[in-house]
Design a protein around this motif. Structure first.
Motif, mmCIF file in Angstrom:
data_model
loop_
_atom_site.group_PDB
_atom_site.id
_atom_site.type_symbol
_atom_site.label_atom_id
_atom_site.label_comp_id
_atom_site.label_asym_id
_atom_site.label_seq_id
_atom_site.Cartn_x
_atom_site.Cartn_y
_atom_site.Cartn_z
ATOM 1 N N ASP A 1 -7.736 12.064 -7.008
ATOM 2 C CA ASP A 1 -7.183 10.770 -7.411
ATOM 3 C C ASP A 1 -8.082 10.067 -8.424
ATOM 4 O O ASP A 1 -7.618 9.299 -9.263
ATOM 5 C CB ASP A 1 -7.011 9.862 -6.182
ATOM 6 N N LEU B 1 -3.669 6.710 6.567
ATOM 7 C CA LEU B 1 -3.914 5.920 5.367
ATOM 8 C C LEU B 1 -4.023 4.447 5.728
ATOM 9 O O LEU B 1 -3.497 3.995 6.731
ATOM 10 C CB LEU B 1 -2.785 6.161 4.373
ATOM 11 N N ASN C 1 1.947 6.847 -6.618
ATOM 12 C CA ASN C 1 0.855 7.685 -7.110
ATOM 13 C C ASN C 1 1.120 9.152 -6.818
ATOM 14 O O ASN C 1 0.873 10.018 -7.651
ATOM 15 C CB ASN C 1 -0.478 7.266 -6.484
ATOM 16 N N LYS C 2 1.639 9.398 -5.637
ATOM 17 C CA LYS C 2 1.937 10.781 -5.254
ATOM 18 C C LYS C 2 2.960 11.393 -6.184
ATOM 19 O O LYS C 2 2.933 12.581 -6.468
ATOM 20 C CB LYS C 2 2.474 10.811 -3.818
ATOM 21 N N TYR D 1 -7.689 8.213 -2.809
ATOM 22 C CA TYR D 1 -8.123 8.757 -1.527
ATOM 23 C C TYR D 1 -8.999 9.995 -1.687
ATOM 24 O O TYR D 1 -9.583 10.468 -0.732
ATOM 25 C CB TYR D 1 -6.915 9.131 -0.667
ATOM 26 N N TYR E 1 -2.859 1.475 5.494
ATOM 27 C CA TYR E 1 -1.748 0.631 5.094
ATOM 28 C C TYR E 1 -1.913 -0.814 5.488
ATOM 29 O O TYR E 1 -1.162 -1.662 5.089
ATOM 30 C CB TYR E 1 -0.436 1.176 5.657
ATOM 31 N N SER F 1 2.530 1.800 -3.447
ATOM 32 C CA SER F 1 1.530 2.263 -4.406
ATOM 33 C C SER F 1 1.163 3.715 -4.142
ATOM 34 O O SER F 1 1.039 4.531 -5.060
ATOM 35 C CB SER F 1 0.295 1.370 -4.293
ATOM 36 N N ASP F 2 1.025 4.021 -2.892
ATOM 37 C CA ASP F 2 0.614 5.361 -2.515
ATOM 38 C C ASP F 2 1.679 6.400 -2.856
ATOM 39 O O ASP F 2 1.397 7.451 -3.428
ATOM 40 C CB ASP F 2 0.364 5.367 -1.005
ATOM 41 N N GLN F 3 2.902 6.079 -2.511
ATOM 42 C CA GLN F 3 3.980 7.024 -2.774
ATOM 43 C C GLN F 3 4.196 7.163 -4.282
ATOM 44 O O GLN F 3 4.440 8.272 -4.784
ATOM 45 C CB GLN F 3 5.271 6.542 -2.086
ATOM 46 N N LYS G 1 8.023 3.793 1.573
ATOM 47 C CA LYS G 1 7.932 5.134 0.981
ATOM 48 C C LYS G 1 9.298 5.657 0.592
ATOM 49 O O LYS G 1 9.499 6.243 -0.470
ATOM 50 C CB LYS G 1 7.296 6.103 1.982
ATOM 51 N N ASN H 1 0.813 -1.207 0.000
ATOM 52 C CA ASN H 1 0.000 0.000 0.000
ATOM 53 C C ASN H 1 0.852 1.264 0.000
ATOM 54 O O ASN H 1 0.546 2.235 -0.690
ATOM 55 C CB ASN H 1 -0.937 0.006 1.207
#
Lengths: 353, 353
Positions: B119, B84, A103-104, B115, B86, A99-101, A317, A96
């Motif tokens: 997005d 988040l 996307n950021k 989120y 995670y 993926s999140d970082q 991250k 997660n």
DNA sequence: CTGAAAGCGCTTACAG
DNA sequence: CTGAAAGCGCTTACAG
């Protein structure tokens, strides 16, 4: 909709569309605005494959989870049974967070989980097919080293999370590990501060770097405080629940019992809790237990487990950030970083001074 | 290495390489073997972007996790705080199972977690860029319906897991939901069999289909056994730990107390456990508790929670299988399926007859 | 059975 | 500043 269609619609050439999308300089604001407006209006997005084929980046990285059971040795982040790891307390936050970082940073993340050597070929093919710009590996064991070194040599950008061994700058890769040593130091300092002088340990399998580092931090802190480890209070576990259970039974059978046990991960702490309950002892009244990992369940144990948090989300991250940086700047990498560990104080340790 | 290079090396044309890779008929075994051998030897893999651009499939699907906080209403699979997710007990198995099933079917999985509404635009762009052949959505709320319907209308292949509403065959999509009704029926039948006649319920937020279905199964089973629900034993929760806590305090303040409470998810059961402990009651001696979801922590509670397992891994696998099938056969889809729920008997319910 | 060639939709020097 | 054109590495009719 193709860029050509859009171009005709607003009376410019395809090149111009590409140029505003890719932020070329020297485009008059009026042209830029016109194109942007049309893009918005017609919901145009450049075809990813065409872009990549023409030489642009596809902004895709892979997160590759290795759960290859090759040598019968259980990695501490892996399940011990044969059920697939659909809810592994370690991998999930990593996936997660990556993926999140990604996307950021405006990247996409491909996920691939390898369970067998067969799957490893598929992993390699992801690189050969040029699907991605770089990859983050999690759960590496010896078996995968060959593949990974080969990929690194082929100049693929690779980040490795929590590798069992650290190859330092010999290899052009990014290595991000938790600071296991620091974590142990914090745990033992805490116990000593509470007045404990007789502290036992259940280690992970010591051919794992993480287990060894945790043990090193334990020993060094003990001796810094002038304390000694009673040999009967040492148990060589293997990061599984069962070995936590066995470890407690071993240690508490000694003549002189410790007042606290440092259990090298939370999974083993679960087994330790069970064994202690069966013996009829209470935590923390009769014995203090401190864990490691701050896994999901640790706060739900009774009593809630005091443990060391190594944020795998932070590690993931950081790895993602460094990987994408290296992709974008096409720089050679030989980075080794450790991520801080923090003590999470809950209710499984008792003050005895 | 390009197909042309390989072709030259072994004295055939690019076309022939492509043909054996894509399993065209009418290729002599000798030619096929020669090509296969060369592919193996030189580690050749066709460039994914070129393939896709030339019209082949890129065998890529997306798993899109929606955690868009738009309306202040907490979905039962989402965290209540702002951290988040995670390690969400629901999303993680879904992600892993989708990825796993996709890999098994020789597909790749892209993961995207949204989120915010911002997005959501990135999600849409994944489709517009033609990065994928289809997608699986998880965690949908009202806010995303518009986008999803638009994508379906644009003929994108979409599978929806655990949608709050089921749109049946009106939309050409694949809907896979757990059989919440069946799960409640099993839970209540079990309690009745144990002799419970006075059963309370803490529901989820009833604007959620899952909460409503669980309530429906509860009510129907009660009445099938000729039992009635005391109004004081009904609490409208919202799937959060806090509402489980509040629910117990509400229900156990009634004049006549139930002997068992059906808590509509495990997260609320955690809160329920806390409240019951604070009141000074014992589970299951004083009150039986049954949960729903069989989430990761439920077996670690004290006592281990009896609950209903709705395997999100199974749901995810089924959705992935149907999605890829529909991609490969390019068939219109309007599929609605429910996945069985099973009772997981642990130690939180007591026989009282 | 198999090669030559068009075309997929971009990006990027190259001209102008 | 901006258009025309080559080229990225495949796949797939089209010939033969």
């Amino acid at each position: 909709m193709r860029s050509e269609d859009l171009a005709k619609l607003i009376g410019v050439s395809r090149s111009t569309i590409t140029r505003v999308i890719n932020n070329y300089p020297d485009i008059p604001q009026a042209t830029r605005d016109k194109v942007l407006k049309a893009i918005e209006e017609y919901n145009y997005a450049p075809n990813a494959s065409a872009r990549k084929l023409a030489g642009a980046t596809n902004k895709m990285i892979a997160i590759i989870v290795l759960d290859v059971k090759d040598d019968g040795v259980t990695h501490h982040v892996k399940t011990t049974d044969d059920t697939l790891i659909y809810n592994n307390p370690f991998f999930s936050p990593v996936i997660n967070a990556v993926s999140d970082q990604a996307n950021k940073m405006d990247y996409y993340a491909l996920i691939s989980i390898a369970y067998s050597k067969e799957d490893l070929k598929k992993v390699e093919s992801i690189f050969n097919q040029k699907m991605i710009e770089g990859a983050i590996f999690v759960g590496t064991q010896e078996a995968e080293n060959e593949l990974i070194f080969k990929l690194i040599k082929q100049n693929h950008k690779i980040a490795l999370i929590d590798t069992n061994e650290i190859y330092s700058k010999k290899h052009d890769a990014i290595y991000i590990n938790p600071d296991n040593f620091e974590g142990s130091v914090k745990a033992i300092n805490y116990l000593v501060e509470l007045g404990h002088k007789n502290i036992g340990i259940i280690t992970g399998n010591l051919n794992k770097l993480s287990a060894q580092e945790r043990l090193d931090g334990f020993k060094e802190t003990l001796s810094r405080h002038g304390l000694v480890l009673n040999c009967d209070h040492f148990y060589h576990g293997d990061f599984t629940e069962n070995s936590g259970y066995d470890g407690v039974n071993h240690i508490l059978r000694a003549h002189s019992k410790p007042t606290a046990i440092f259990v090298s991960n939370d999974t083993m702490a679960i087994g330790a809790y069970k064994a202690i309950a069966e013996i009829g002892l209470k935590i923390p009244e009769d014995i203090s237990i401190i864990g490691f990992d701050n896994s999901f369940i640790s706060s739900y144990l009774t009593p809630p487990l005091t443990t060391v948090d190594i944020s795998f989300a932070d590690i993931a991250k950081r790895a993602t950030t460094l990987l994408i940086d290296s992709v974008e700047n096409n720089k050679k990498v030989g980075i080794v970083e450790k991520i801080h560990a923090t003590l999470i104080e809950r209710e499984s340790c008792k003050r005895i001074n």
